[in-house]
Design a protein around this motif. Structure first.
Motif, PDB file in Angstrom:
ATOM      1  N   PRO A  22      40.362  28.980  26.355  1.00  0.00           N
ATOM      2  CA  PRO A  22      39.762  30.313  26.336  1.00  0.00           C
ATOM      3  C   PRO A  22      38.882  30.557  27.551  1.00  0.00           C
ATOM      4  CG  PRO A  22      39.661  29.329  24.164  1.00  0.00           C
ATOM      5  CD  PRO A  22      40.145  28.253  25.091  1.00  0.00           C
ATOM      6  N   GLY A  23      38.993  31.743  28.113  1.00  0.00           N
ATOM      7  CA  GLY A  23      38.207  32.137  29.276  1.00  0.00           C
ATOM      8  C   GLY A  23      38.256  33.641  29.403  1.00  0.00           C
ATOM      9  N   GLN A  24      38.029  34.141  30.583  1.00  0.00           N
ATOM     10  CA  GLN A  24      38.050  35.576  30.828  1.00  0.00           C
ATOM     11  C   GLN A  24      39.480  36.022  31.084  1.00  0.00           C
ATOM     12  OE1 GLN A  24      35.897  37.246  34.343  1.00  0.00           O
ATOM     13  NE2 GLN A  24      34.633  38.230  32.782  1.00  0.00           N
ATOM     14  N   MET A  25      39.947  37.040  30.342  1.00  0.00           N
ATOM     15  CA  MET A  25      41.341  37.476  30.481  1.00  0.00           C
ATOM     16  C   MET A  25      41.428  38.970  30.699  1.00  0.00           C
ATOM     17  SD  MET A  25      42.789  39.423  27.772  1.00  0.00           S
ATOM     18  CE  MET A  25      44.471  38.875  27.692  1.00  0.00           C
ATOM     19  N   LEU A  26      42.488  39.363  31.429  1.00  0.00           N
ATOM     20  CA  LEU A  26      42.786  40.765  31.680  1.00  0.00           C
ATOM     21  C   LEU A  26      44.211  41.051  31.229  1.00  0.00           C
ATOM     22  CD1 LEU A  26      42.356  43.577  32.979  1.00  0.00           C
ATOM     23  CD2 LEU A  26      43.087  42.561  35.166  1.00  0.00           C
ATOM     24  N   ASP A  27      44.370  42.049  30.373  1.00  0.00           N
ATOM     25  CA  ASP A  27      45.690  42.473  29.926  1.00  0.00           C
ATOM     26  C   ASP A  27      46.044  43.775  30.635  1.00  0.00           C
ATOM     27  OD1 ASP A  27      48.080  42.684  28.576  1.00  0.00           O
ATOM     28  OD2 ASP A  27      47.180  43.595  26.791  1.00  0.00           O
ATOM     29  N   ILE A  28      47.023  43.718  31.534  1.00  0.00           N
ATOM     30  CA  ILE A  28      47.476  44.899  32.257  1.00  0.00           C
ATOM     31  C   ILE A  28      48.541  45.590  31.412  1.00  0.00           C
ATOM     32  CG2 ILE A  28      48.526  45.742  34.386  1.00  0.00           C
ATOM     33  CD1 ILE A  28      47.546  43.165  35.732  1.00  0.00           C
ATOM     34  N   GLY A  29      48.355  46.882  31.160  1.00  0.00           N
ATOM     35  CA  GLY A  29      49.217  47.583  30.224  1.00  0.00           C
ATOM     36  C   GLY A  29      48.801  47.254  28.803  1.00  0.00           C
ATOM     37  N   CYS A  30      47.490  47.289  28.560  1.00  0.00           N
ATOM     38  CA  CYS A  30      46.945  46.798  27.291  1.00  0.00           C
ATOM     39  C   CYS A  30      47.245  47.709  26.109  1.00  0.00           C
ATOM     40  CB  CYS A  30      45.435  46.600  27.415  1.00  0.00           C
ATOM     41  SG  CYS A  30      44.504  48.141  27.663  1.00  0.00           S
ATOM     42  N   GLY A  31      47.664  48.970  26.368  1.00  0.00           N
ATOM     43  CA  GLY A  31      47.899  49.875  25.260  1.00  0.00           C
ATOM     44  C   GLY A  31      46.633  50.081  24.450  1.00  0.00           C
ATOM     45  N   ALA A  32      46.741  49.984  23.135  1.00  0.00           N
ATOM     46  CA  ALA A  32      45.584  50.165  22.258  1.00  0.00           C
ATOM     47  C   ALA A  32      44.792  48.878  22.060  1.00  0.00           C
ATOM     48  CB  ALA A  32      46.038  50.711  20.906  1.00  0.00           C
ATOM     49  N   LEU A  50      47.613  52.814  31.947  1.00  0.00           N
ATOM     50  CA  LEU A  50      47.798  54.115  32.586  1.00  0.00           C
ATOM     51  C   LEU A  50      47.465  55.278  31.655  1.00  0.00           C
ATOM     52  CD1 LEU A  50      51.231  53.494  34.350  1.00  0.00           C
ATOM     53  CD2 LEU A  50      49.014  53.687  35.470  1.00  0.00           C
ATOM     54  N   SER A  51      47.482  55.028  30.354  1.00  0.00           N
ATOM     55  CA  SER A  51      47.310  56.086  29.367  1.00  0.00           C
ATOM     56  C   SER A  51      45.857  56.212  28.928  1.00  0.00           C
ATOM     57  CB  SER A  51      48.192  55.806  28.144  1.00  0.00           C
ATOM     58  OG  SER A  51      47.867  56.684  27.081  1.00  0.00           O
ATOM     59  N   ALA A  52      45.262  57.386  29.177  1.00  0.00           N
ATOM     60  CA  ALA A  52      43.889  57.628  28.731  1.00  0.00           C
ATOM     61  C   ALA A  52      43.792  57.611  27.210  1.00  0.00           C
ATOM     62  CB  ALA A  52      43.399  58.972  29.281  1.00  0.00           C
ATOM     63  N   VAL A  53      44.839  58.072  26.545  1.00  0.00           N
ATOM     64  CA  VAL A  53      44.853  58.077  25.079  1.00  0.00           C
ATOM     65  C   VAL A  53      44.803  56.653  24.537  1.00  0.00           C
ATOM     66  CG1 VAL A  53      46.207  58.665  23.035  1.00  0.00           C
ATOM     67  CG2 VAL A  53      46.064  60.283  24.939  1.00  0.00           C
ATOM     68  N   GLN A  54      45.613  55.759  25.111  1.00  0.00           N
ATOM     69  CA  GLN A  54      45.639  54.365  24.662  1.00  0.00           C
ATOM     70  C   GLN A  54      44.312  53.673  24.941  1.00  0.00           C
ATOM     71  OE1 GLN A  54      48.375  52.585  23.118  1.00  0.00           O
ATOM     72  NE2 GLN A  54      48.983  54.708  22.794  1.00  0.00           N
ATOM     73  N   ILE A  55      43.722  53.931  26.098  1.00  0.00           N
ATOM     74  CA  ILE A  55      42.433  53.319  26.423  1.00  0.00           C
ATOM     75  C   ILE A  55      41.354  53.778  25.449  1.00  0.00           C
ATOM     76  CG2 ILE A  55      40.556  53.331  28.124  1.00  0.00           C
ATOM     77  CD1 ILE A  55      42.776  51.377  28.799  1.00  0.00           C
ATOM     78  N   ARG A 103      35.090  47.202  29.051  1.00  0.00           N
ATOM     79  CA  ARG A 103      36.193  46.254  28.874  1.00  0.00           C
ATOM     80  C   ARG A 103      37.565  46.919  28.995  1.00  0.00           C
ATOM     81  NH1 ARG A 103      34.718  41.374  26.800  1.00  0.00           N
ATOM     82  NH2 ARG A 103      32.550  41.173  26.113  1.00  0.00           N
ATOM     83  N   PHE A 104      37.672  48.166  28.580  1.00  0.00           N
ATOM     84  CA  PHE A 104      38.952  48.863  28.606  1.00  0.00           C
ATOM     85  C   PHE A 104      38.848  50.059  29.546  1.00  0.00           C
ATOM     86  CE2 PHE A 104      38.765  46.648  24.567  1.00  0.00           C
ATOM     87  CZ  PHE A 104      39.984  45.991  24.567  1.00  0.00           C
ATOM     88  N   ARG A 105      39.674  50.040  30.598  1.00  0.00           N
ATOM     89  CA  ARG A 105      39.555  51.049  31.636  1.00  0.00           C
ATOM     90  C   ARG A 105      40.923  51.600  32.024  1.00  0.00           C
ATOM     91  NH1 ARG A 105      35.351  48.126  35.887  1.00  0.00           N
ATOM     92  NH2 ARG A 105      33.624  47.810  34.413  1.00  0.00           N
ATOM     93  N   LEU A 106      40.895  52.843  32.434  1.00  0.00           N
ATOM     94  CA  LEU A 106      42.099  53.501  32.919  1.00  0.00           C
ATOM     95  C   LEU A 106      42.440  52.982  34.310  1.00  0.00           C
ATOM     96  CD1 LEU A 106      43.960  55.842  31.908  1.00  0.00           C
ATOM     97  CD2 LEU A 106      42.574  57.367  33.339  1.00  0.00           C
ATOM     98  N   CYS A 107      43.725  52.718  34.557  1.00  0.00           N
ATOM     99  CA  CYS A 107      44.162  52.253  35.866  1.00  0.00           C
ATOM    100  C   CYS A 107      45.181  53.237  36.434  1.00  0.00           C
ATOM    101  CB  CYS A 107      44.753  50.847  35.789  1.00  0.00           C
ATOM    102  SG  CYS A 107      46.303  50.741  34.863  1.00  0.00           S
ATOM    103  N   THR A 108      45.603  53.003  37.661  1.00  0.00           N
ATOM    104  CA  THR A 108      46.677  53.772  38.293  1.00  0.00           C
ATOM    105  C   THR A 108      47.788  52.794  38.651  1.00  0.00           C
ATOM    106  OG1 THR A 108      45.992  53.490  40.601  1.00  0.00           O
ATOM    107  CG2 THR A 108      44.885  55.219  39.321  1.00  0.00           C
ATOM    108  N   PRO A 109      48.970  53.276  39.033  1.00  0.00           N
ATOM    109  CA  PRO A 109      50.041  52.349  39.405  1.00  0.00           C
ATOM    110  C   PRO A 109      49.689  51.441  40.576  1.00  0.00           C
ATOM    111  CG  PRO A 109      50.927  54.537  38.989  1.00  0.00           C
ATOM    112  CD  PRO A 109      49.440  54.674  38.988  1.00  0.00           C
TER     113      PRO A 109
END
Length: 222
Positions: free
Chosen positions: A7-17, A36-41, A58-64
């Motif tokens: 266990p450590g620090q993790m980033l999920d790209i395309g995390c959805g909900a 990419l989805s503001a609704v999912q974030i 922890r949960f942020r909107l990204c771009t392509p």
């Protein structure tokens, strides 16, 4: 694959909900997600309020082309994301810029040529309708292995369309594969009942005929 990393620090790209983040949080990971989805974030933030501190950070909107985090992570995941990314090489380089030298990168890709795709195309052909939607779905299945296709322009895309192609790209980017899982996504025949317990022949067949390939990689040490 969980045995390959602590266990450590993790980033999920395309995390959805945030489902994967929440699962790994229960296993001791310090979780972050981008989508990419503001609704999912927003859904992820609301769900995280009872589980995690400062979910807005922890949960942020990204771009392509931009991941909204700094620092380096012990684990970066991109599950179900690659079919919607036009340039896989560029995406991989952006992801690896946030990975610790000892960290792990886990990504999945869809095999367009798979048992699932063959069955889906066969069912679709039997339900023939002479309209634009029917032909669009057929083209999506043949080109991507997905019913809905993607928003990617296939004429200019630089994508990995198989397990071997993803492994080659990761190897060219300085990664070594440390684990893999291939899923058929087929309900009959119990093909996915125990995917981690397949013998050598079963692993070979699932790698070439499976619909979804998940690979775990680490940076090669110089």
């Amino acid at each position: 694959m969980s045995g390959h990393i602590s266990p450590g620090q993790m980033l999920d790209i395309g995390c959805g909900a945030g489902q994967l983040c929440f699962e790994l949080a229960t296993r001791g990971f310090d979780v972050y997600g981008a989508d990419l989805s503001a609704v999912q974030i927003e859904m992820a933030i609301q769900s995280a309020r009872r589980l995690l501190d400062v979910p807005e950070q922890r949960f942020r909107l990204c771009t392509p082309h931009l991941l909204p985090f700094e620092g380096h992570f012990d684990l970066i995941t991109a599950i179900g994301v690659m079919p919607y990314v036009e340039d896989h090489s560029g995406f991989l380089q952006r992801s690896l810029s946030l990975l610790k030298p000892t960290g792990m990168f886990v990504a999945s890709c869809t095999n367009a040529l798979s048992l699932f795709t063959l069955m889906a195309v066969t069912r679709h052909v039997w339900s023939f309708r002479p309209d634009r939607t029917w032909f669009s779905v057929l083209a999506n299945l043949v080109q991507t292995g997905l019913w809905s296709g993607t928003c990617v322009d296939r004429r200019t895309a630089r994508q990995c369309g198989s397990a071997a192609a993803l492994d080659r790209l990761c190897d060219q980017s300085g990664l070594t594969i440390v684990g893999a899982l291939d899923l058929y996504n087929v309900v009959w025949g119990l093909l996915d009942r125990s995917p981690s317990q397949r013998g050598q022949l079963g692993r070979i067949l699932s790698r070439h005929l499976g619909w979804n390939h998940i690979g775990a990689y680490r940076l090669r040490r110089c």
